[in-house]
Write a protein that holds these residues in place. Sequence first.
Motif, PDB file in Angstrom:
ATOM      1  N   GLU A 153     -33.570  43.531 -67.884  1.00 23.52           N
ATOM      2  CA  GLU A 153     -34.816  44.160 -68.325  1.00 23.52           C
ATOM      3  C   GLU A 153     -35.040  45.410 -67.479  1.00 23.52           C
ATOM      4  OE1 GLU A 153     -38.453  42.087 -66.940  1.00 23.52           O
ATOM      5  OE2 GLU A 153     -37.046  40.594 -66.111  1.00 23.52           O
ATOM      6  N   ALA A 154     -36.043  46.194 -67.798  1.00 20.62           N
ATOM      7  CA  ALA A 154     -36.357  47.386 -67.008  1.00 20.62           C
ATOM      8  C   ALA A 154     -36.660  46.993 -65.571  1.00 20.62           C
ATOM      9  CB  ALA A 154     -37.542  48.130 -67.613  1.00 20.62           C
ATOM     10  N   ALA A 155     -36.214  47.806 -64.632  1.00 22.44           N
ATOM     11  CA  ALA A 155     -36.429  47.511 -63.218  1.00 22.44           C
ATOM     12  C   ALA A 155     -37.919  47.404 -62.895  1.00 22.44           C
ATOM     13  CB  ALA A 155     -35.776  48.590 -62.355  1.00 22.44           C
ATOM     14  N   MET A 156     -38.725  48.251 -63.534  1.00 24.53           N
ATOM     15  CA  MET A 156     -40.181  48.233 -63.328  1.00 24.53           C
ATOM     16  C   MET A 156     -40.839  48.952 -64.487  1.00 24.53           C
ATOM     17  SD  MET A 156     -40.417  51.072 -60.244  1.00 24.53           S
ATOM     18  CE  MET A 156     -38.737  51.540 -59.788  1.00 24.53           C
ATOM     19  N   SER A 157     -42.148  48.909 -64.529  1.00 19.77           N
ATOM     20  CA  SER A 157     -42.873  49.641 -65.566  1.00 19.77           C
ATOM     21  C   SER A 157     -42.990  51.113 -65.158  1.00 19.77           C
ATOM     22  CB  SER A 157     -44.272  49.062 -65.754  1.00 19.77           C
ATOM     23  OG  SER A 157     -45.081  49.329 -64.606  1.00 19.77           O
ATOM     24  N   LYS A 232     -24.088  48.055 -68.262  1.00 18.79           N
ATOM     25  CA  LYS A 232     -24.913  47.121 -69.034  1.00 18.79           C
ATOM     26  C   LYS A 232     -26.390  47.499 -68.932  1.00 18.79           C
ATOM     27  CE  LYS A 232     -26.101  42.188 -69.303  1.00 18.79           C
ATOM     28  NZ  LYS A 232     -25.864  40.845 -68.705  1.00 18.79           N
ATOM     29  N   ALA A 233     -26.850  47.829 -67.722  1.00 21.12           N
ATOM     30  CA  ALA A 233     -28.262  48.176 -67.511  1.00 21.12           C
ATOM     31  C   ALA A 233     -28.640  49.439 -68.268  1.00 21.12           C
ATOM     32  CB  ALA A 233     -28.538  48.347 -66.027  1.00 21.12           C
ATOM     33  N   ILE A 234     -27.759  50.420 -68.260  1.00 21.76           N
ATOM     34  CA  ILE A 234     -28.039  51.680 -68.962  1.00 21.76           C
ATOM     35  C   ILE A 234     -28.055  51.457 -70.472  1.00 21.76           C
ATOM     36  CG2 ILE A 234     -27.133  53.989 -69.463  1.00 21.76           C
ATOM     37  CD1 ILE A 234     -26.100  54.045 -66.543  1.00 21.76           C
ATOM     38  N   ALA A 249     -37.882  54.266 -63.524  1.00 21.96           N
ATOM     39  CA  ALA A 249     -38.535  53.028 -63.940  1.00 21.96           C
ATOM     40  C   ALA A 249     -37.537  52.029 -64.521  1.00 21.96           C
ATOM     41  CB  ALA A 249     -39.631  53.325 -64.959  1.00 21.96           C
ATOM     42  N   LYS A 250     -36.627  52.499 -65.340  1.00 20.59           N
ATOM     43  CA  LYS A 250     -35.754  51.583 -66.071  1.00 20.59           C
ATOM     44  C   LYS A 250     -34.548  51.100 -65.265  1.00 20.59           C
ATOM     45  CE  LYS A 250     -37.101  53.074 -70.697  1.00 20.59           C
ATOM     46  NZ  LYS A 250     -36.735  53.872 -71.898  1.00 20.59           N
ATOM     47  N   VAL A 251     -33.947  51.997 -64.461  1.00 22.49           N
ATOM     48  CA  VAL A 251     -32.734  51.596 -63.728  1.00 22.49           C
ATOM     49  C   VAL A 251     -32.788  52.004 -62.257  1.00 22.49           C
ATOM     50  CG1 VAL A 251     -31.275  51.610 -65.780  1.00 22.49           C
ATOM     51  CG2 VAL A 251     -31.484  53.699 -64.425  1.00 22.49           C
ATOM     52  N   GLY A 252     -33.963  52.332 -61.745  1.00 24.37           N
ATOM     53  CA  GLY A 252     -34.084  52.794 -60.368  1.00 24.37           C
ATOM     54  C   GLY A 252     -34.624  51.734 -59.427  1.00 24.37           C
TER      55      GLY A 252
END
Length: 362
Positions: A153-157, A232-234, A249-252
């Motif tokens: 899932e996204a690393a954070m919002s 996979k995350a990207i 937010a998504k992969v950081g």
Amino acid sequence: MANITNKHKERIPLLKIEQTIRRILPLDEEAMREAARRLDRLTKPPGSLGRLEELAVQLAGITGDADLKPMAKAIVVMAADHGVCEEGVSAFPQEVTRQMVHNFLAGGAAINVLARQTGAEVVCVDIGVKGELEDDRLISRKVRQGTANMAREAAMSREEAERAIEIGIELAEILAGKGIRLFATGEMGIGNTTPSAAVLSVLSDVDAEDAVGRGTGIDDAGMKRKQATIRKAIALNVPDASDAIDVLAKVGGLELAGLAGLVLGAAANRRPVVIDGFISTVAALAACRIAPAAKEYLIPSHLSEEKGHRVALKELGLEPMLSLKMRLGEGSGAVLAFPLIDAAGNVLREMATFDSAGVSRG
């Protein structure tokens, strides 16, 4: 700094980031011209001190001061954890992040030793360490208990990423107000080379293979697992390369976003920022995608052994001053550049001119 309050303030308005971007001004050209003129009058062949002279001119432009007075220094170490460690991307267990924060606070880490040598202060910030840390010496700005597993899932919002950036801006402003005139970026977070490589892969449009290094010392199988995890995350989160905050937010990571904010805040306050190795440079790259004018305030310190660092530096168009085969992080390479920065200022202030020394020009 011991007198930075740990009390939580009301949330800074989202407008804070935009306001900070608008405050980042071009370098002071008149101060740069004056510094260059002074360097040419000193008892040496023109340009013979090479990058020290370039550094002196840049510092004059950043600070607006051709005299380059000695600068109080601080290394800001942002600490956070990463859910992606669940994928087996690090050679160390996640609890090491928390343990190393205690080591920083006790003064026993490499960055503490090197900072003492250069007269710099270490400011340790909990921006997302998993678990509770209680210590009056710690700057507590926890956004959340580590990021989520970006492979699932996204690393954070986006709001959390913005909050982390705003925290970095806020700390730069507080430290600048307390007299810090030279910043360095440091970090601590087990597994954080993985989100750093993911952010770099998106922002520079390179494959994970070109962005991924061994981090804490993983083996070949670990490298392949790390690369696969990033791809996979990207693919799962589809971060927008044109929007650095979306990428963070998504992969950081929270420390990446916090350091990006520190760069923005320092630049807005006309303070130079010495960037450390791979992770710090990726954070600086994100900051420059948010505010391109911030690039002129960056001073690259060293070339890390981490594979993606060359890619990140090339993307920023920066050439490091040192190459010591280091890959520790913490800000350890950045603090080693402090004496070079002091030397640039000392040359400009203290070296005799041809006229004052009675030396004939060539």
